[in-house]
Design an enzyme around this catalytic site. Structure first.
Site, PDB file in Angstrom:
ATOM      1  N   HIS A 130     -36.465  11.284   3.995  1.00  0.00           N
ATOM      2  CA  HIS A 130     -37.424  11.632   5.052  1.00  0.00           C
ATOM      3  C   HIS A 130     -38.797  11.934   4.462  1.00  0.00           C
ATOM      4  O   HIS A 130     -39.823  11.473   4.987  1.00  0.00           O
ATOM      5  CB  HIS A 130     -36.894  12.846   5.826  1.00  0.00           C
ATOM      6  N   GLU A 131     -38.825  12.699   3.377  1.00  0.00           N
ATOM      7  CA  GLU A 131     -40.111  13.037   2.755  1.00  0.00           C
ATOM      8  C   GLU A 131     -40.777  11.802   2.158  1.00  0.00           C
ATOM      9  O   GLU A 131     -41.997  11.645   2.226  1.00  0.00           O
ATOM     10  CB  GLU A 131     -39.914  14.111   1.690  1.00  0.00           C
ATOM     11  N   HIS A 134     -42.621   9.912   4.816  1.00  0.00           N
ATOM     12  CA  HIS A 134     -43.968  10.438   5.063  1.00  0.00           C
ATOM     13  C   HIS A 134     -44.956   9.880   4.037  1.00  0.00           C
ATOM     14  O   HIS A 134     -46.102   9.563   4.374  1.00  0.00           O
ATOM     15  CB  HIS A 134     -43.962  11.963   4.985  1.00  0.00           C
ATOM     16  N   GLU A 201     -42.648  13.104  12.883  1.00  0.00           N
ATOM     17  CA  GLU A 201     -41.319  13.483  12.415  1.00  0.00           C
ATOM     18  C   GLU A 201     -40.269  12.472  12.853  1.00  0.00           C
ATOM     19  O   GLU A 201     -39.366  12.127  12.084  1.00  0.00           O
ATOM     20  CB  GLU A 201     -40.955  14.885  12.913  1.00  0.00           C
TER      21      GLU A 201
END
EC number: 3.4.24.-
Length: 319
Positions: A130-131, A134, A201
């Protein structure tokens, strides 16, 4: 598109900064605020990642000091086609993580000791994917700059209370204007943070699931992190609330509902979206990240291992 959004965001925050300067010192205060904002924008572009990492006293690790954790990030970055980011550990009992950096070539990811202690290998992979999403979408620049400028705007609003409460300081609005600045400026900065965080998100969740290869790893991690965040306080985040939107789950106490004043989407909504994604695709768009078996002989965090911490996560190919 992200570059345009970042430019528009910086322009809005600069105007907001100038407005508070006008309340404090009239036109002269506004011009001083413009110069300060321009300097902050330039400084933040090059240094905001280091500032945020310093706020949380993050310690950089490598394949020797944290082999499992570092190996997960390395394999996921390869899956995503990204350069290897710098890898950090935050000494905090609250499980959480964030990414920062002005571009993929100058990016960093950070996970708390609480996350590495309480989540399984698969769940950590979901979080770090997930990071990395980003980073791939270049959200990290906008998120980090917003954190820096929002904090500055909040401080300037408080500064107005002490130095802008009378017309002798060239304040055209007097004490009423100061009260407005104290309330409206931090609120406006907070709303900007929410606007950029909540929509990103969901997209980072989806791309993260593709990078790690299994949406259920991330959904399991989100449930655990959200549950822990309600009972384990993050003191550094409480002191720096402008950085809350950078984390995978809101680290601040008191966040419960998916409403206008939430920095993150509701966790259950995110989990439901990931579970739908898992049902729609029996396999991920990329091969699931696999552990380096040699690296797993050592601990990821000194004197700790991978804790299962409650309900078992979805099984990975090494389980």
């Amino acid at each position: 598109m992200n570059l345009m959004r970042t430019a528009m965001l910086l322009a809005f925050m600069t105007v907001l900064f100038m407005a508070v300067g006008y309340v404090i010192g009239g036109r002269g205060g506004m011009m001083i605020a413009l110069v300060i904002a321009a300097g902050m924008n330039f400084f933040s572009y090059w240094n905001s990642d280091r500032m945020v990492l310093r706020m949380y006293r993050a310690q950089e690790v490598d394949e020797h000091s944290a082999p499992e954790y570092y190996g997960i990030v390395r394999d996921l970055a390869k899956n995503a086609g990204l350069p290897m980011p710098r890898v950090y550990v935050i000494d905090s009992p609250q499980p959480n993580a964030f990414a920062t950096g002005r571009n993929p070539e100058n990016a960093a990811v950070a996970a708390s000791t609480g996350l590495l202690h309480s989540l399984s290998y698969e769940e950590v992979a979901g979080v770090m994917a997930h990071e990395l999403a980003h980073i791939q979408y270049r959200d990290t620049l906008t998120m980090t700059l917003t954190a820096t400028l929002a904090g500055a705007i909040s401080m300037l609003g408080n500064f107005a209370f002490f130095f802008g409460g009378n017309r002798e300081n060239n304040n055209p609005l007097g004490f009423i204007g100061v009260l407005i600045a104290m309330i409206v400026a931090p609120l406006a900065a907070m709303l900007v943070q929410m606007a950029i965080s909540r929509t990103r998100e969901y997209s980072a969740d989806r791309r993260g699931a593709e990078i790690c290869g299994n949406p259920l790893w991330l959904s399991s991690a989100l449930r655990k992190i959200a549950g822990a965040a309600q009972v384990i306080h993050n003191n550094d985040a409480e002191r720096n609330p402008a950085t809350a939107h950078m984390f995978i789950i809101n680290p601040l106490s008191g966040e419960r509902m998916d409403n206008l004043f939430s920095t993150h989407p509701n966790t259950e909504n995110r989990v439901a979206a990931l579970e739908r994604m898992a049902r729609e695709t029996s396999t991920g768009s990329t091969a699931p990240v696999r552990p380096d078996n040699a690296g797993r002989k050592s601990r990821s965090v000194p004197r700790t291992g991978w804790g299962r911490g409650g309900s078992e996560p979805p099984k990975g190919p090494w389980s």
